[in-house]
Design an enzyme around this catalytic site. Structure first.
Site, short mmCIF file in Angstrom:
data_model
loop_
_atom_site.label_atom_id
_atom_site.label_comp_id
_atom_site.label_asym_id
_atom_site.label_seq_id
_atom_site.Cartn_x
_atom_site.Cartn_y
_atom_site.Cartn_z
N SER A 1 12.11 10.78 6.64
CA SER A 1 10.54 11.92 6.76
C SER A 1 11.25 12.86 7.29
O SER A 1 12.26 13.05 7.70
CB SER A 1 9.81 11.36 7.97
OG SER A 1 9.03 12.54 7.92
N ILE B 1 3.06 4.25 -0.23
CA ILE B 1 4.21 5.21 -1.36
C ILE B 1 4.92 3.22 -1.43
O ILE B 1 5.57 3.24 -2.81
CB ILE B 1 5.83 5.36 -0.58
CG1 ILE B 1 4.86 6.58 -0.07
CG2 ILE B 1 6.86 5.54 -1.05
CD1 ILE B 1 5.30 7.73 1.39
N SER C 1 0.82 -0.99 0.49
CA SER C 1 -0.08 -0.51 -0.05
C SER C 1 1.44 1.43 -0.08
O SER C 1 1.99 1.23 -0.25
CB SER C 1 -1.16 -0.11 0.95
OG SER C 1 -0.10 -0.13 2.21
N LYS D 1 13.68 7.59 11.53
CA LYS D 1 14.24 8.49 10.92
C LYS D 1 15.46 9.29 10.55
O LYS D 1 15.78 9.37 9.58
CB LYS D 1 12.39 8.86 10.14
CG LYS D 1 11.47 8.63 10.09
CD LYS D 1 11.77 7.80 8.88
CE LYS D 1 10.42 6.42 9.10
NZ LYS D 1 10.53 6.02 7.60
N THR E 1 -1.37 8.40 2.41
CA THR E 1 -1.31 7.42 2.58
C THR E 1 -2.22 6.19 3.50
O THR E 1 -2.39 7.30 4.23
CB THR E 1 0.54 7.23 2.64
OG1 THR E 1 0.63 7.25 3.87
CG2 THR E 1 0.51 7.70 1.65
N TYR F 1 8.91 8.21 16.00
CA TYR F 1 8.90 7.91 14.94
C TYR F 1 9.84 8.52 14.33
O TYR F 1 10.67 8.40 12.92
CB TYR F 1 7.44 8.03 13.80
CG TYR F 1 7.42 8.01 12.61
CD1 TYR F 1 7.63 6.89 11.48
CD2 TYR F 1 7.68 8.95 10.96
CE1 TYR F 1 7.44 6.81 10.29
CE2 TYR F 1 7.84 9.15 10.02
CZ TYR F 1 7.11 7.91 9.40
OH TYR F 1 7.36 7.77 8.37
#
Length: 324
Positions: free
Chosen positions: A175, A52, A50, A205, A234, A201
């Protein structure tokens, strides 16, 4: 998390990371960069069912590349594969079921894949943003296990295979959120203070960007890059950041826009001419720190990160070997 960094980053995001930011940047793209025939080249895309990852897999399949989709959910992966084969008319699309948060599964998969397949390009796209602190079966914090350790183990285990081919590349989907973070090597599993999934997160990254720079310095035969897809609409953004998604929906990029730079890095001759180890946004290498943000880490801190990841990997890999 620094208030200054957050504020500067959000203003930057509104200008650059949105759909209008992509459209402005795309005026300077060279469309011919993606006019390539990928027949005979093999690509692995993690998290390819799903968002990207799926959009990237689709673009690669359309150009004739062999695609290895690494996914956690068999049903969703097979459905995505059927869609990609149907739209690309390319039958060379394969599904591998691996939970990227499981050190054992990632290590065993990489070993067996290397023995049975050729690989030219690895796209580390799989990721998660879990908003409550949650442990995997192996006792690791889930964001760290998936985003950082899983990426580290898969990449390092596949490096020998990549070194055997012509024009090998590794692209890691990071990100821009990492710009808000300074590397924190003393709390890799977020055990101190109040847990914040968005911060965890972004920290992961940042770690991916540092890993990319380190790998580029260590393995000159392989072209490494990390990239920011921008703010894309997304399924992962919808579920992990529902309020952000609701507020920004009309400004978000499409999945194809989010995947564009990853595809460009994976397939174009122009990308291979860029120095290895850079962080890209809309097909351009960009700074990995905001101005005056005090987010740089020392070489010693980066060494400590690599040593910690290697220790986790060796510990779990030896357990896995013992169970074979």
């Amino acid at each position: 998390m620094s208030f200054y960094r957050n504020t500067v980053w959000f203003v930057k995001g509104l200008q650059e990371y949105t759909k209008s930011g992509y459209e402005a940047a795309a005026k300077h793209f060279v469309p011919a960069d993606l006019d390539v025939n990928l027949n005979g080249r093999s690509f692995m895309v993690t998290g390819a069912n799903s968002g990207i990852g799926k959009a990237a897999a689709q673009e690669i399949a359309k150009r004739g590349g062999t695609v290895h989709m690494v996914c956690r959910n068999k049903g969703r992966a097979e459905a995505a594969k059927d869609e990609i084969v149907e739209s690309s008319k390319n039958e060379n699309v394969h599904v591998h079921i691996v939970d990227m948060s499981s050190v054992r599964q990632v290590w065993e998969f990489a070993q067996s894949f290397s023995q049975n397949n050729t690989l030219h390009v690895l796209i580390n796209n799989a990721g998660c943003m879990v908003n409550q602190r949650e442990l995997t079966e192996e006792g690791l914090e889930k964001n760290f296990a998936t985003n950082t350790l899983g990426t580290y183990i898969l990449t390092t285990a596949l490096i020998p295979a990549l070194k055997k081919v012509e024009d090998p590349r590794v692209i890691t989907v990071s990100s821009g959120g990492m710009l808000t973070q300074k590397l924190d090597v003393d709390d890799l599993q977020f055990e101190k203070g109040t847990f914040d999934g968005t911060m965890a997160y972004a920290q992961n990254k940042r770690q991916q960007v540092i890993l990319t720079e380190r790998w580029a310095a260590q393995h000159k035969e392989i072209h490494f890059s990390s990239m920011h897809p921008g703010w894309a609409d997304t399924p992962a953004v919808q579920t992990s950041m529902p309020s952000f998604h609701a507020r920004m929906k009309s400004k978000l990029r499409t999945e194809a826009m989010g995947a564009d730079t990853a595809v460009w890095l994976a397939v174009s001759a122009a990308a291979a001419k860029q120095p290895s180890g850079l962080f890209f946004q809309d097909r351009k290498g960009v700074a990995t720190h905001l101005p005056l943000a005090s987010s740089r880490s020392t070489p010693q801190e980066e060494e400590k990160l690599l040593a910690a990841l290697e220790e986790f990997a060796q510990k779990k890999a030896s357990t896995s070997k013992n169970n074979l």
